[in-house]
Design a protein around this motif. Structure first.
Motif, mmCIF file in Angstrom:
data_model
loop_
_atom_site.group_PDB
_atom_site.id
_atom_site.type_symbol
_atom_site.label_atom_id
_atom_site.label_comp_id
_atom_site.label_asym_id
_atom_site.label_seq_id
_atom_site.Cartn_x
_atom_site.Cartn_y
_atom_site.Cartn_z
ATOM 1 N N GLY A 431 0.783 -1.215 0.000
ATOM 2 C CA GLY A 431 0.000 0.000 0.000
ATOM 3 C C GLY A 431 0.818 1.270 0.000
ATOM 4 N N TYR A 432 2.144 1.151 -0.109
ATOM 5 C CA TYR A 432 3.051 2.310 -0.101
ATOM 6 C C TYR A 432 2.896 3.157 1.157
ATOM 7 N N LEU A 433 2.385 2.553 2.220
ATOM 8 C CA LEU A 433 2.172 3.312 3.449
ATOM 9 C C LEU A 433 3.499 3.736 4.074
ATOM 10 N N ASP A 434 4.492 2.848 4.020
ATOM 11 C CA ASP A 434 5.789 3.210 4.597
ATOM 12 C C ASP A 434 6.424 4.385 3.855
ATOM 13 N N VAL A 435 6.247 4.402 2.528
ATOM 14 C CA VAL A 435 6.821 5.505 1.740
ATOM 15 C C VAL A 435 6.154 6.822 2.110
ATOM 16 N N TRP A 436 4.835 6.808 2.199
ATOM 17 C CA TRP A 436 4.116 8.043 2.522
ATOM 18 C C TRP A 436 4.426 8.502 3.935
ATOM 19 N N LEU A 437 4.500 7.569 4.872
ATOM 20 C CA LEU A 437 4.838 7.952 6.242
ATOM 21 C C LEU A 437 6.250 8.517 6.323
ATOM 22 N N ARG A 438 7.169 7.934 5.551
ATOM 23 C CA ARG A 438 8.536 8.447 5.557
ATOM 24 C C ARG A 438 8.592 9.858 4.969
ATOM 25 N N ARG A 439 7.840 10.098 3.916
ATOM 26 C CA ARG A 439 7.832 11.434 3.316
ATOM 27 C C ARG A 439 7.173 12.453 4.238
ATOM 28 N N LEU A 440 6.090 12.058 4.877
ATOM 29 C CA LEU A 440 5.428 12.983 5.786
ATOM 30 C C LEU A 440 6.223 13.194 7.059
ATOM 31 N N GLY A 441 6.917 12.155 7.491
ATOM 32 C CA GLY A 441 7.656 12.274 8.736
ATOM 33 C C GLY A 441 9.024 12.892 8.605
ATOM 34 N N ALA A 442 9.557 12.948 7.359
ATOM 35 C CA ALA A 442 10.904 13.505 7.170
ATOM 36 C C ALA A 442 10.996 14.962 7.613
ATOM 37 N N PRO A 443 10.070 15.856 7.228
ATOM 38 C CA PRO A 443 10.172 17.241 7.722
ATOM 39 C C PRO A 443 10.082 17.334 9.243
ATOM 40 N N ILE A 444 9.233 16.523 9.839
ATOM 41 C CA ILE A 444 9.120 16.543 11.300
ATOM 42 C C ILE A 444 10.419 16.058 11.937
ATOM 43 N N ALA A 445 11.005 14.997 11.356
ATOM 44 C CA ALA A 445 12.273 14.493 11.889
ATOM 45 C C ALA A 445 13.379 15.540 11.770
ATOM 46 N N ARG A 446 13.423 16.248 10.629
ATOM 47 C CA ARG A 446 14.443 17.291 10.470
ATOM 48 C C ARG A 446 14.231 18.428 11.465
ATOM 49 N N LEU A 447 12.962 18.791 11.692
ATOM 50 C CA LEU A 447 12.680 19.847 12.659
ATOM 51 C C LEU A 447 13.112 19.438 14.060
ATOM 52 N N LEU A 448 12.773 18.190 14.444
ATOM 53 C CA LEU A 448 13.166 17.715 15.770
ATOM 54 C C LEU A 448 14.682 17.628 15.898
ATOM 55 N N HIS A 449 15.357 17.223 14.816
ATOM 56 C CA HIS A 449 16.821 17.157 14.851
ATOM 57 C C HIS A 449 17.425 18.547 15.015
ATOM 58 N N ALA A 450 16.871 19.540 14.300
ATOM 59 C CA ALA A 450 17.376 20.912 14.428
ATOM 60 C C ALA A 450 17.158 21.445 15.838
ATOM 61 N N ILE A 451 15.987 21.135 16.409
ATOM 62 C CA ILE A 451 15.722 21.568 17.780
ATOM 63 C C ILE A 451 16.690 20.911 18.752
ATOM 64 N N ASP A 452 16.965 19.619 18.521
ATOM 65 C CA ASP A 452 17.902 18.907 19.398
ATOM 66 C C ASP A 452 19.307 19.500 19.302
ATOM 67 N N GLN A 453 19.746 19.813 18.082
ATOM 68 C CA GLN A 453 21.083 20.392 17.914
ATOM 69 C C GLN A 453 21.172 21.772 18.564
ATOM 70 N N ALA A 454 20.110 22.576 18.392
ATOM 71 C CA ALA A 454 20.118 23.897 19.023
ATOM 72 C C ALA A 454 20.145 23.787 20.541
ATOM 73 N N GLN A 455 19.384 22.822 21.064
ATOM 74 C CA GLN A 455 19.375 22.628 22.515
ATOM 75 C C GLN A 455 20.751 22.188 23.016
ATOM 76 N N ARG A 456 21.420 21.335 22.255
ATOM 77 C CA ARG A 456 22.752 20.893 22.664
ATOM 78 C C ARG A 456 23.757 22.053 22.643
ATOM 79 N N ARG A 457 23.658 22.907 21.611
ATOM 80 C CA ARG A 457 24.575 24.042 21.552
ATOM 81 C C ARG A 457 24.357 25.000 22.723
#
Length: 543
Positions: A431-457
């Motif tokens: 059903g290509y569900l994993d592909v769609w979830l990965r595409r939808l979740g990628a921006p959220i993952a990048r945002l969370l990663h940026a927040i984590d890096q800023a918090q570490r700095r």
């Protein structure tokens, strides 16, 4: 007068029995977990037979206790047995209580779960005989059973959350049971992340419900419906305790949708259904318990408790129907192209759970409850039978001299020819569900990663300013307190040491002013030098 007094005494005795047995149904599995954990912690040697016997006794006693609770409800004619074990914590306007409820919904579920877990625990003794993780499996199995009984018998949504998390944790650990292989660990993490992402809905829904109604405790059976759900008749009867309903329609809709989010993760509904076939990496007995018989049905059980809440939120009820039908259709299509029997059974289980959720959305609650109990028994038996079924089928094909015909050709006859190839591609791609979830979740993952890096700095800057962790301090730490040695020099010395160790020249290297002294940042230099150099020289180099 005499008959009335006798009836009152009988009712009081039955009430006392119910009040004692209801906490025991939760305390017995918890005691089993504690006993096994302590034995493993202190390294006590146990036999497999004793472990299996203890688990069978625990869940056999739970099944007996819940059966007596059911008989007590029938004899006394009571709607439910309510036991309050104390207050978890309290605020100025609200108290979170440890509360258990036995009624016409929780008792059959608790009895079914205890019976299935006890039987599967007994059957697992041969399947996992002499397995290195034998005792760990039974510990996780008992923890899973304790969480299930706590969810089913909970009289408060806060207590449901505690059992919900125990079930999720034990399920993920059972998936990753064979941790020496990468696949089970990866799939266990996938299930755990899905649980954690969707369990936010249960936590937020509990908090919002507490703010809107000042309580998350279950209330008594509601008055029979007279509105649009009255057409369901006996199949929609809900004579069991329900969640409280907020006075505002918007609040009721929001709380219901948050609970539906939790159900999506726990019951593998679309689009979070990808973890269920991957969960079959665990042992076959745990697959039968968690994903065929019990765990995936906890989501529909929560929806059955939310009947009154869904009545106050027609939009959420429509979402439940659509999710159920979409899950059933998706699992039916994808399950037909599976070449592994456990994956095929996983999608078959997903199909039935989708139908159960759709029945609840349509108001057929009693039908859904019966559907859950029947499907749990049948699917658990099928998954346990799967390994021997393959063996028997192989021998049958050898005896007949040909391949046995495939079943379930009715769907191919119903689908037009021009749709079969696209649907086949859809099924092969899950059903290509994993592909769609990965595409939808990628921006959220990048945002969370940026927040984590800023918090570490920010944390590094604050920590460096307060604790003196500056660049120069870090350099001194790496060079053994000598400010004259830089970090590149340390790396160069480490490379020279590695090269010398490879050529065998390290043990004969002279120690004197011309020879470079090993620094404290290279511990292997000290160990190697100590094999051929005097102790005083090693100590001098270490300083």
């Amino acid at each position: 007068m005499r008959n009335t007094l006798t009836a009152q005494l009988s009712t009081g005795a039955n009430s006392a029995v119910g009040t004692a047995l209801l906490p025991a149904a939760v305390a017995l599995p918890a005691a089993g977990v504690a006993g096994q954990a302590l034995a493993l912690w202190f390294g006590r040697r146990r036999s497999e037979r004793i472990t299996v016997t203890v688990v069978a006794i625990v869940f056999g006693a739970v099944a007996l206790a819940t059966a007596v609770l059911g008989l007590t409800l029938l004899v006394t004619g009571r709607a439910m047995i309510d036991v309050r074990l104390g207050t978890w914590f309290a605020t100025s306007g609200h108290a979170w209580r440890w509360r258990l409820v036995a009624d016409r919904l929780s008792v059959p579920f608790a009895l079914s779960a205890a019976t299935l877990i006890g039987l599967i625990g007994a059957l697992s003794s041969r399947y996992l005989h002499r397995e290195p993780g034998f005792f760990r499996f039974y510990l996780l199995l008992t923890l899973f059973g304790a969480g299930v009984e706590l969810v089913v018998l909970a009289g408060s949504l806060a207590v449901v959350f505690v059992g919900w998390e125990l079930v999720g944790l034990s399920s993920a650990l059972l998936i990753a049971f064979f941790h020496e292989r990468r696949g089970p660990v990866r799939h266990g993490l996938r299930a755990l992340l899905t649980y954690r992402a969707c369990d936010v809905g249960l936590l937020a829904g509990t908090a919002l419900l507490a703010g809107a109604t000042a309580s998350v405790d279950l209330v008594g059976p509601p008055v029979p419906a007279t509105g649009w759900t009255s057409w369901t008749g006996a199949l929609g009867r809900t004579d069991w305790a329900q969640l409280p309903v907020p006075g505002s329609a918007a609040s009721a809709t929001l709380v219901a949708l948050l609970l539906v989010l939790a159900v999506v993760g726990k019951s593998a509904l679309v689009p979070a259904s990808g973890w269920l076939p991957r969960a079959m990496e665990g042992p076959t007995p745990s697959s039968a318990i968690c994903y065929g018989a019990i765990s995936v049905h906890l989501g529909p059980y929560l929806l059955l408790r939310s009947h009154a809440l869904l009545d106050a939120a027609p939009a959420a009820r429509a979402v439940v129907v659509l999710l159920g039908l979409a899950t059933a259709l998706h699992a039916t299509l994808v399950g037909r192209v599976q070449s592994d029997i456990k994956n095929a059974l996983a999608y078959a289980s997903m199909t039935q759970v989708g139908l159960i959720v759709a029945e609840i959305g349509l108001g057929l609650d009693l039908l859904a409850a019966l559907h859950i109990l029947g499907h749990a028994a049948v699917r658990g038996a099928q998954i346990l039978r799967a390994p021997s079924l393959l063996h028997d089928r192989h021998h049958l094909e050898q005896a007949m001299g040909r391949t046995l015909p495939h079943t379930g050709r009715h769907l191919e006859r119903l689908v037009p020819d021009r749709w079969q190839l696209p649907l086949y591609r859809y099924a092969l791609g899950h059903g290509y569900l994993d592909v769609w979830l990965r595409r939808l979740g990628a921006p959220i993952a990048r945002l969370l990663h940026a927040i984590d890096q800023a918090q570490r700095r920010v944390a590094d800057r604050i920590g460096g300013a307060r604790g003196g962790t500056t660049t120069e301090t870090a350099r001194l730490g790496l060079t053994g307190g000598s400010p004259s040695v830089s970090i590149p020099a340390v790396r160069h010395a480490a490379r020279q040491t590695t090269a010398a160790r490879g050529t065998g020249a390290l043990g004969t290297a002279p120690h004197g002013p011309a020879a470079p002294r090993p620094v404290s940042g290279s511990a292997p230099v000290h160990e190697q030098a100590g094999q051929s150099a005097p102790a005083d020289d090693v100590a001098a180099g270490g300083r």
